[in-house]
Scaffold this motif. Structure first.
Motif, PDB file in Angstrom:
ATOM      1  N   TYR A   1      51.616  36.059  42.486  1.00  0.00           N
ATOM      2  CA  TYR A   1      50.616  35.203  43.111  1.00  0.00           C
ATOM      3  C   TYR A   1      51.333  34.096  43.887  1.00  0.00           C
ATOM      4  O   TYR A   1      52.523  33.833  43.673  1.00  0.00           O
ATOM      5  CB  TYR A   1      49.713  34.534  42.066  1.00  0.00           C
ATOM      6  CG  TYR A   1      48.870  35.496  41.258  1.00  0.00           C
ATOM      7  CD1 TYR A   1      47.512  35.658  41.510  1.00  0.00           C
ATOM      8  CD2 TYR A   1      49.431  36.238  40.218  1.00  0.00           C
ATOM      9  CE1 TYR A   1      46.734  36.537  40.769  1.00  0.00           C
ATOM     10  CE2 TYR A   1      48.672  37.128  39.465  1.00  0.00           C
ATOM     11  CZ  TYR A   1      47.323  37.274  39.749  1.00  0.00           C
ATOM     12  OH  TYR A   1      46.574  38.157  39.019  1.00  0.00           O
TER      13      TYR A   1
ATOM     14  N   THR B   1      46.309  32.830  45.693  1.00  0.00           N
ATOM     15  CA  THR B   1      46.056  34.169  46.197  1.00  0.00           C
ATOM     16  C   THR B   1      46.905  35.181  45.445  1.00  0.00           C
ATOM     17  O   THR B   1      48.036  34.886  45.048  1.00  0.00           O
ATOM     18  CB  THR B   1      46.336  34.270  47.719  1.00  0.00           C
ATOM     19  OG1 THR B   1      45.902  35.545  48.197  1.00  0.00           O
ATOM     20  CG2 THR B   1      47.806  34.099  48.038  1.00  0.00           C
ATOM     21  N   HIS B   2      46.329  36.359  45.221  1.00  0.00           N
ATOM     22  CA  HIS B   2      47.055  37.455  44.581  1.00  0.00           C
ATOM     23  C   HIS B   2      47.806  38.240  45.651  1.00  0.00           C
ATOM     24  O   HIS B   2      47.269  38.518  46.722  1.00  0.00           O
ATOM     25  CB  HIS B   2      46.077  38.376  43.845  1.00  0.00           C
ATOM     26  CG  HIS B   2      46.728  39.559  43.212  1.00  0.00           C
ATOM     27  ND1 HIS B   2      46.478  40.854  43.621  1.00  0.00           N
ATOM     28  CD2 HIS B   2      47.649  39.645  42.210  1.00  0.00           C
ATOM     29  CE1 HIS B   2      47.187  41.692  42.882  1.00  0.00           C
ATOM     30  NE2 HIS B   2      47.913  40.986  42.033  1.00  0.00           N
TER      31      HIS B   2
ATOM     32  N   ASP C   1      35.894  41.411  46.686  1.00  0.00           N
ATOM     33  CA  ASP C   1      36.439  42.463  45.830  1.00  0.00           C
ATOM     34  C   ASP C   1      36.487  43.798  46.567  1.00  0.00           C
ATOM     35  O   ASP C   1      36.155  43.880  47.763  1.00  0.00           O
ATOM     36  CB  ASP C   1      35.668  42.548  44.507  1.00  0.00           C
ATOM     37  CG  ASP C   1      34.250  43.105  44.661  1.00  0.00           C
ATOM     38  OD1 ASP C   1      33.900  43.628  45.735  1.00  0.00           O
ATOM     39  OD2 ASP C   1      33.470  43.011  43.683  1.00  0.00           O
TER      40      ASP C   1
ATOM     41  N   THR D   1      40.650  34.102  43.792  1.00  0.00           N
ATOM     42  CA  THR D   1      41.277  35.281  44.385  1.00  0.00           C
ATOM     43  C   THR D   1      40.952  36.494  43.530  1.00  0.00           C
ATOM     44  O   THR D   1      40.693  36.373  42.332  1.00  0.00           O
ATOM     45  CB  THR D   1      42.806  35.089  44.509  1.00  0.00           C
ATOM     46  OG1 THR D   1      43.372  36.171  45.274  1.00  0.00           O
ATOM     47  CG2 THR D   1      43.492  35.043  43.145  1.00  0.00           C
ATOM     48  N   TYR D   2      40.959  37.661  44.170  1.00  0.00           N
ATOM     49  CA  TYR D   2      40.631  38.913  43.483  1.00  0.00           C
ATOM     50  C   TYR D   2      41.902  39.723  43.271  1.00  0.00           C
ATOM     51  O   TYR D   2      42.706  39.907  44.188  1.00  0.00           O
ATOM     52  CB  TYR D   2      39.642  39.720  44.316  1.00  0.00           C
ATOM     53  CG  TYR D   2      39.364  41.115  43.793  1.00  0.00           C
ATOM     54  CD1 TYR D   2      38.709  41.300  42.574  1.00  0.00           C
ATOM     55  CD2 TYR D   2      39.742  42.240  44.519  1.00  0.00           C
ATOM     56  CE1 TYR D   2      38.446  42.577  42.093  1.00  0.00           C
ATOM     57  CE2 TYR D   2      39.478  43.518  44.049  1.00  0.00           C
ATOM     58  CZ  TYR D   2      38.837  43.684  42.839  1.00  0.00           C
ATOM     59  OH  TYR D   2      38.571  44.950  42.357  1.00  0.00           O
ATOM     60  N   ASN D   3      42.087  40.216  42.033  1.00  0.00           N
ATOM     61  CA  ASN D   3      43.199  41.112  41.705  1.00  0.00           C
ATOM     62  C   ASN D   3      42.615  42.514  41.568  1.00  0.00           C
ATOM     63  O   ASN D   3      41.888  42.808  40.610  1.00  0.00           O
ATOM     64  CB  ASN D   3      43.867  40.666  40.402  1.00  0.00           C
ATOM     65  CG  ASN D   3      45.057  41.533  40.023  1.00  0.00           C
ATOM     66  OD1 ASN D   3      45.113  42.725  40.324  1.00  0.00           O
ATOM     67  ND2 ASN D   3      46.028  40.930  39.353  1.00  0.00           N
ATOM     68  N   SER D   4      42.905  43.382  42.537  1.00  0.00           N
ATOM     69  CA  SER D   4      42.324  44.722  42.530  1.00  0.00           C
ATOM     70  C   SER D   4      42.892  45.587  41.415  1.00  0.00           C
ATOM     71  O   SER D   4      42.259  46.570  41.000  1.00  0.00           O
ATOM     72  CB  SER D   4      42.563  45.409  43.880  1.00  0.00           C
ATOM     73  OG  SER D   4      43.951  45.545  44.135  1.00  0.00           O
ATOM     74  N   GLU D   5      44.069  45.247  40.902  1.00  0.00           N
ATOM     75  CA  GLU D   5      44.693  46.052  39.851  1.00  0.00           C
ATOM     76  C   GLU D   5      44.053  45.794  38.488  1.00  0.00           C
ATOM     77  O   GLU D   5      43.889  46.708  37.684  1.00  0.00           O
ATOM     78  CB  GLU D   5      46.193  45.787  39.834  1.00  0.00           C
ATOM     79  CG  GLU D   5      46.861  46.216  41.144  1.00  0.00           C
ATOM     80  CD  GLU D   5      48.272  45.675  41.298  1.00  0.00           C
ATOM     81  OE1 GLU D   5      49.061  45.835  40.351  1.00  0.00           O
ATOM     82  OE2 GLU D   5      48.570  45.098  42.359  1.00  0.00           O
ATOM     83  N   SER D   6      43.686  44.543  38.219  1.00  0.00           N
ATOM     84  CA  SER D   6      42.990  44.221  36.964  1.00  0.00           C
ATOM     85  C   SER D   6      41.480  44.229  37.139  1.00  0.00           C
ATOM     86  O   SER D   6      40.737  44.192  36.152  1.00  0.00           O
ATOM     87  CB  SER D   6      43.435  42.839  36.457  1.00  0.00           C
ATOM     88  OG  SER D   6      43.051  41.818  37.375  1.00  0.00           O
TER      89      SER D   6
ATOM     90  N   GLU E   1      41.197  33.218  34.413  1.00  0.00           N
ATOM     91  CA  GLU E   1      40.824  34.575  34.764  1.00  0.00           C
ATOM     92  C   GLU E   1      39.352  34.769  34.427  1.00  0.00           C
ATOM     93  O   GLU E   1      38.897  34.398  33.344  1.00  0.00           O
ATOM     94  CB  GLU E   1      41.671  35.594  34.008  1.00  0.00           C
ATOM     95  CG  GLU E   1      41.394  37.040  34.412  1.00  0.00           C
ATOM     96  CD  GLU E   1      42.318  38.050  33.759  1.00  0.00           C
ATOM     97  OE1 GLU E   1      42.257  39.236  34.137  1.00  0.00           O
ATOM     98  OE2 GLU E   1      43.093  37.651  32.864  1.00  0.00           O
TER      99      GLU E   1
ATOM    100  N   ASP F   1      51.896  41.272  39.225  1.00  0.00           N
ATOM    101  CA  ASP F   1      51.741  39.958  38.592  1.00  0.00           C
ATOM    102  C   ASP F   1      52.016  38.819  39.552  1.00  0.00           C
ATOM    103  O   ASP F   1      52.031  37.653  39.139  1.00  0.00           O
ATOM    104  CB  ASP F   1      52.700  39.839  37.397  1.00  0.00           C
ATOM    105  CG  ASP F   1      52.360  40.798  36.272  1.00  0.00           C
ATOM    106  OD1 ASP F   1      51.196  41.227  36.195  1.00  0.00           O
ATOM    107  OD2 ASP F   1      53.269  41.118  35.469  1.00  0.00           O
TER     108      ASP F   1
END
Length: 304
Positions: free
Chosen positions: A120, A113-114, A275, A70-75, A90, A118
């Motif tokens: 998930y 999934t994100h 992404d 899964t993609y974390n757009s914030e990090s 990660e 924080d």
């Protein structure tokens, strides 16, 4: 286009694939031909224009099967699962291992999934359980025993459980896939961020019934927030298929040798994400990392 498909098919035959794979190849090539004869929606990802720019990169530090992604757009990083020794990992966007997080209180993690910040959601395959968890920055250990959970009591006697999930931020719902026997795409609302006495709805996604999917299993999925489309990944059929919100297939990314610039067929694709630049990421067991980019991005990468 016809010449391209015939050339691709010939290349695959020369590559020495077993006859048991030919059915999947026939389906993939036929669907590519049909999809290329219809107009492409303006916001579609148009997977046929994607090419691999990172292929089969081993993540050497991992000893077990890497399954979800899964993609974390914030990090601006990726998170995946190792489902033997329960780990969340990660990764950078070029497949470098940044962090390992040991997880207590789970069995057989398959989906991740994100949601936001924080937050998930993870899926446990065999017991068909979802858990809503937090992964703080810098954490290397988590105990999720008491995390909010939801058990999905469908097809309890089947030997294939929950395989992947994706948070649909626009619809405020979880999309969950069951691998096969039978294949299912489910929509769940009310679980993430649930409050006391909130109602939870679990239903089959009406736009994606199994009989309308031209794949033989489901390994993962991704809800694309920009278009509202859904990408479905099939390990056995070696393809990613893009569906519109009403369930119309509009594009295919073939994961066979000779397609999308691949030198080898992706062996066991288990995780999928996208992404914020609309690059497509796939992880394949045991620990192989792939990135696919639109042709214009691929051309710029070669020029650099």
């Amino acid at each position: 286009m016809k010449r391209y498909l015939l050339a691709t098919f010939a290349l695959l035959l020369v590559g020495g694939f077993g006859f048991l794979h030919y059915h999947h190849l026939d389906v993939l090539l036929w669907q590519q031909w049909k999809l290329n004869r219809q107009p492409m929606p303006a916001q579609a990802m148009d997977l046929g224009r994607y090419r691999v720019d990172i292929e089969a990169l081993p993540i050497a530090e991992l000893d077990d099967d890497l399954s979800a992604l899964t993609y974390n757009s914030e990090s601006d990083t990726l998170f995946g699962l190792v489902n033997g020794t329960p780990l969340i990992v990660e990764l950078s966007l070029d497949g470098q291992l940044l962090r390992q997080i040991r997880v207590e209180g789970v069995r057989d993690m398959e989906g991740l999934t994100h949601v936001a910040g924080d937050r998930y959601v993870i899926a446990e395959e065999r017991n068909q359980r979802l858990r809503e968890i937090d992964i703080p920055d810098g954490a290397t250990e988590l105990d999720v025993t008491n995390a909010p959970s939801l058990t999905i009591a469908v097809d309890e006697k089947a030997n294939k459980g929950l395989e992947g999930l994706s948070w649909d931020a626009a619809g405020q719902r979880l999309l969950v896939v069951k691998e096969r026997d039978p294949m299912r795409v489910m929509s769940i609302t009310g679980f993430v961020g649930q409050v006391a006495d909130a109602s939870i709805s679990i239903q089959l996604e009406p736009s994606l019934p199994a009989e309308n999917l031209f794949v033989s299993d489901l390994s993962s999925l991704n809800a694309d927030s920009r278009s509202g489309h859904v990408l479905l990944l099939s390990d056995e059929s070696h393809m990613v298929v893009e569906y519109t919100a009403d369930g119309t297939p509009v594009s295919v990314l073939g994961l066979w040798r000779g397609m999308a610039g691949l030198e080898r067929t992706v062996p066991q694709a288990e995780g999928l994400t996208v992404d914020n630049q609309r690059r497509v990421y796939v992880v394949s067991e045991p620990n192989l990392f792939y990135r696919f980019v639109p042709v214009d991005q691929a051309d710029r990468s070669i020029a650099q």
